[in-house]
Design a protein around this motif. Structure first.
Motif, mmCIF file in Angstrom:
data_model
loop_
_atom_site.group_PDB
_atom_site.id
_atom_site.type_symbol
_atom_site.label_atom_id
_atom_site.label_comp_id
_atom_site.label_asym_id
_atom_site.label_seq_id
_atom_site.Cartn_x
_atom_site.Cartn_y
_atom_site.Cartn_z
ATOM 1 N N LYS A 70 44.933 30.199 31.386
ATOM 2 C CA LYS A 70 45.278 30.828 32.659
ATOM 3 C C LYS A 70 44.405 32.059 32.820
ATOM 4 O O LYS A 70 44.303 32.885 31.902
ATOM 5 N N TRP A 71 43.758 32.172 33.974
ATOM 6 C CA TRP A 71 42.879 33.310 34.191
ATOM 7 C C TRP A 71 43.033 33.834 35.610
ATOM 8 O O TRP A 71 43.515 33.127 36.503
ATOM 9 N N LYS A 72 42.626 35.079 35.800
ATOM 10 C CA LYS A 72 42.850 35.751 37.084
ATOM 11 C C LYS A 72 41.618 35.657 37.967
ATOM 12 O O LYS A 72 40.496 35.957 37.535
ATOM 13 N N LEU A 73 41.832 35.242 39.209
ATOM 14 C CA LEU A 73 40.748 35.192 40.183
ATOM 15 C C LEU A 73 40.281 36.610 40.501
ATOM 16 O O LEU A 73 41.098 37.510 40.707
ATOM 17 N N GLY A 74 38.979 36.795 40.529
ATOM 18 C CA GLY A 74 38.415 38.100 40.869
ATOM 19 C C GLY A 74 38.022 38.910 39.659
ATOM 20 O O GLY A 74 36.927 39.481 39.612
ATOM 21 N N THR A 75 38.898 38.979 38.648
ATOM 22 C CA THR A 75 38.547 39.715 37.426
ATOM 23 C C THR A 75 38.021 38.785 36.341
ATOM 24 O O THR A 75 37.367 39.241 35.396
ATOM 25 N N TRP A 76 38.363 37.490 36.449
ATOM 26 C CA TRP A 76 37.890 36.434 35.550
ATOM 27 C C TRP A 76 38.409 36.583 34.120
ATOM 28 O O TRP A 76 37.878 35.961 33.212
ATOM 29 N N GLU A 77 39.453 37.390 33.921
ATOM 30 C CA GLU A 77 39.967 37.574 32.564
ATOM 31 C C GLU A 77 41.013 36.513 32.231
ATOM 32 O O GLU A 77 41.829 36.124 33.080
ATOM 33 N N VAL A 78 40.968 36.010 31.000
ATOM 34 C CA VAL A 78 41.970 35.065 30.511
ATOM 35 C C VAL A 78 43.239 35.846 30.193
ATOM 36 O O VAL A 78 43.206 36.824 29.435
ATOM 37 N N VAL A 79 44.366 35.416 30.758
ATOM 38 C CA VAL A 79 45.624 36.148 30.568
ATOM 39 C C VAL A 79 46.642 35.359 29.754
ATOM 40 O O VAL A 79 47.645 35.925 29.302
#
Length: 659
Positions: free
Chosen positions: A423-432
């Motif tokens: 799962k990752w965040k759109l815009g920051t591209w970090e895996v959460v």
């Protein structure tokens, strides 16, 4: 080559490690590396007796050629809808009325490899009217009517081989697309396989969908370079006018593809402006190409399928249509290509990539405007990677394939090699977050997760290579699906359940969008079948040469007629049977001893026909195969078969005789 070998060895090592990890099991206790399985998981998937599931789930049947319908979140299998393969349970492909559905330019083809279901949409949101699915082997696209849960239409795709990037739909289902998996010599040319680069082409088809009836026709086809076109998705919102296709084998190799089609660091995402294509079509830029293909439709008024043979398609060549197609470089061997709900981000799934590339639609338009071009392929401009990339998700895992969206700013990507979902965040591209899938995961699905308006409560993980999490069934285990709760910050595993065939993609939609339109019976008064028998008084048996036509009725719990004499060896007997019931869920079945054409399953108010050729002299029984009442066992009859040269007349149960 050395670096490629190292990559393959690394990937195989990871597979072996993950396989061993999965085989020997893992704990889900606190502090373990397993997925989070909460104590409330059973309650989240339990639906009490008498209550409905929240979603309908439509799962491809893969090599079964069918479409499976599940209740979600329970994972209960409700129905298998026959599409490309014969189905003896329902008589599909066996009854005379349904046989035309499986006709192709290659003849009667009673099987296919069904991969990607796709719901029809209105304003970018699934609307519950129809669902489309592709036949990958004998290129076809089918449309299933979700009022009846029946295959309503199948269109063959000419000039194509391996219909894989299909049948993804635009925001208002103006089009569904069909991209060839295998590039081939177009026009059935007899050429050397080694002349691949000179003579092979990829063809991408745009199938127009009538907004009222759903009827499909091939509006135009695009002639493209000889790559392998893998998957597709349409744009949304600002990118509404575009379709995006992943493609690999930019090396244009035709042998030992595992290695030879993995030489370059990047392949492509192909961006097609279908509005531009429509303009070029209107300007007469298309060329007619002789192409024989079948268009099969099923009429619910007559309960009969018919086939139309078409003989040409319109081909648009990018060399004649500037601005219609662009290529965006994508890390090697992309599989999925997915568009986020806003329509701004296009996510590539490079199977051999160590990052997840995310392209920006606005940057793509700017790159086109500023002519940030890095060469061309067969007249198609290649945009610079740095000019179109919006971001890269770093270190997501190994083997990214497919991405879905929850509508809350997050994306979920399946990682085939490392057997997990990230799962990752759109815009920051970090895996959460990440969750191991315990299998080799392929497609994933969030209800509405490829649309503008996802219902971001559940994530479904469709698994490829099976593991020992079910009771053993010989040398083969069932393919499976896993259900995760994604309503919180962390993915929570709720359920494993087996699926039919090999699940590829799936779609899901809230149940109330379909239930309210579900058709429960066919009105007998509206039955326009040529062989309908509306009441028992009309039941009869007629001879036409060596053809015998039985016009029969079925009602709890008898056939009319139920005894027939005067059939001879050499006769072809057609049973035209009408179910007189008008109550919901009272189908009747029909089977006759020795028949090669399966049974019939006939819905209330419907007429169906089956052909039977007697093989022996004697008395042959027939009976109802679908339990219909307490006296179901008594619903039967007999046929007396005489020698070929017998001088006998037809008689049936009432004792009346034809003139």
């Amino acid at each position: 080559m050395k670096s490629l070998k190292k990559l393959i060895i690394s990937a195989l090592t990871v597979i072996l490690v993950m396989s061993a990890f999965t085989y020997y099991g893992c704990s889900t206790k606190k502090g373990s590396t397993g997925p989070i399985v909460g104590d409330d998981a059973p309650s989240k998937v339990y639906v009490p007796p008498g209550k409905y599931d929240e979603f309908y789930g439509f799962f491809s049947g893969g090599f079964s050629g069918q479409l499976a319908v599940y209740g979600l979140p329970t994972g209960r299998l409700f129905r298998v809808i026959p599409v490309f393969s014969q189905d003896p349970e329902k008589g599909y492909g066996y009854s005379e009325e349904s046989k035309p559905m499986l006709m192709t330019s290659q003849g009667f083809i009673p099987w296919d490899d069904a991969h990607h279901p796709e719901l029809s949409m209105t304003n970018g949101t699934p609307d519950g009217r129809w669902i489309f699915i592709n036949g990958n082997n004998t290129p076809r696209v089918a449309r299933i009517d979700l009022k009846t849960f029946r295959t309503a239409e199948i269109i063959e795709i000419p000039n194509s081989a391996g219909n894989h990037s299909s049948p993804f739909t635009s925001e208002n289902s103006e089009y569904v697309v069909a991209g060839t998996r295998f590039s081939v010599p177009v026009g059935n040319k007899d050429v050397s396989i080694d002349s691949y680069k000179e003579n092979f082409k990829g063809v991408v088809s745009f199938i127009k969908v009538d907004p009222s009836s759903g009827k499909m026709n091939i509006a135009f086809q695009l002639m493209t370079p000889p790559y392998d076109y893998d998957l597709s998705h349409a744009g949304k919102g600002p990118s509404h006018d575009w379709f995006f296709f992943s493609c690999y084998n930019s090396e244009q190799s035709n042998s030992l593809m595992e290695v030879n089609a993995s030489q370059k660091d990047k392949d492509f995402i192909m961006a097609v402006n279908w509005k531009k294509a429509e303009e070029f079509l209107a300007q007469g830029k298309a060329k007619d190409m002789a192409s024989t293909y079948y268009h099969n439709t099923y009429d619910e008024g007559t309960h009969t399928a018919t086939s139309e043979i078409l003989t040409s398609t319109k081909i648009l060549d990018p060399k004649d249509c500037p601005g219609m197609i662009y290529y965006m470089p994508c890390p090697k061997s992309p599989h999925g290509v997915d568009v986020d709900p806003s329509g701004e981000y296009i996510v590539g799934g490079g199977k051999l990539s160590t990052v997840i590339p995310v392209f920006s639609f606005s940057k793509m338009l700017k790159a086109i405007e500023e002519k940030q071009i890095d060469g061309e392929m067969d007249g198609i401009p290649v945009l610079k990677y740095e000019a179109v990339i919006g971001g890269e998700v770093q270190k997501p895992g190994l083997g990214p394939l497919h991405t879905e969206f929850d509508g809350k700013g997050y994306a979920y990507t399946s990682m085939f090699v490392s057997s997990e979902v990230v799962k990752w965040k759109l815009g920051t591209w970090e895996v959460v977050d990440r969750a191991p899938s315990y299998y080799s995961v392929g497609h994933i699905m969030i209800p509405g997760g490829d649309s503008k308006t996802p219902w971001g409560k559940y994530l479904f993980v469709l698994n490829k290579i099976t593991k020992d999490r079910f009771l053993p069934t010989g040398p083969e285990l069932p393919q499976s699906c896993q259900l995760y709760d994604i309503s919180g910050d962390k993915m929570q595993l709720l359920l494993d359940f087996p699926t039919i065939g090999e699940p590829h993609y799936a779609q899901a939609i809230p149940a109330d969008l379909i239930m309210k339109n579900s058709q429960k019976t066919f009105k007998l008064d509206d039955n326009k079948n040529a062989y309908v028998t509306r009441n028992e008084k009309e039941a009869r048996v007629e001879r036409k040469g060596n053809e015998v036509h039985v016009y029969g009725t079925m009602i709890r719990s008898h056939f009319t007629p139920d005894n027939i004499e005067g059939i001879k060896l050499g006769d072809e007997v057609y049973f035209h049977l009408t179910n007189l019931e008008q109550d919901w869920d009272i189908p009747h079945g029909f089977a006759v001893f020795g028949n090669e054409n399966s049974e019939l399953l006939i819905m209330p108010g419907e007429t169906q026909t089956i052909k039977w050729i007697p093989k022996n002299v004697g008395v042959i029984p027939f009976y109802c195969t679908d339990f219909c009442s307490a006296l179901h066992q008594e619903m039967q009859g007999y046929i007396r078969v005489h020698p070929k040269d017998a001088n006998v007349q037809l008689t049936f149960s009432t004792g009346s005789k034809p003139n």
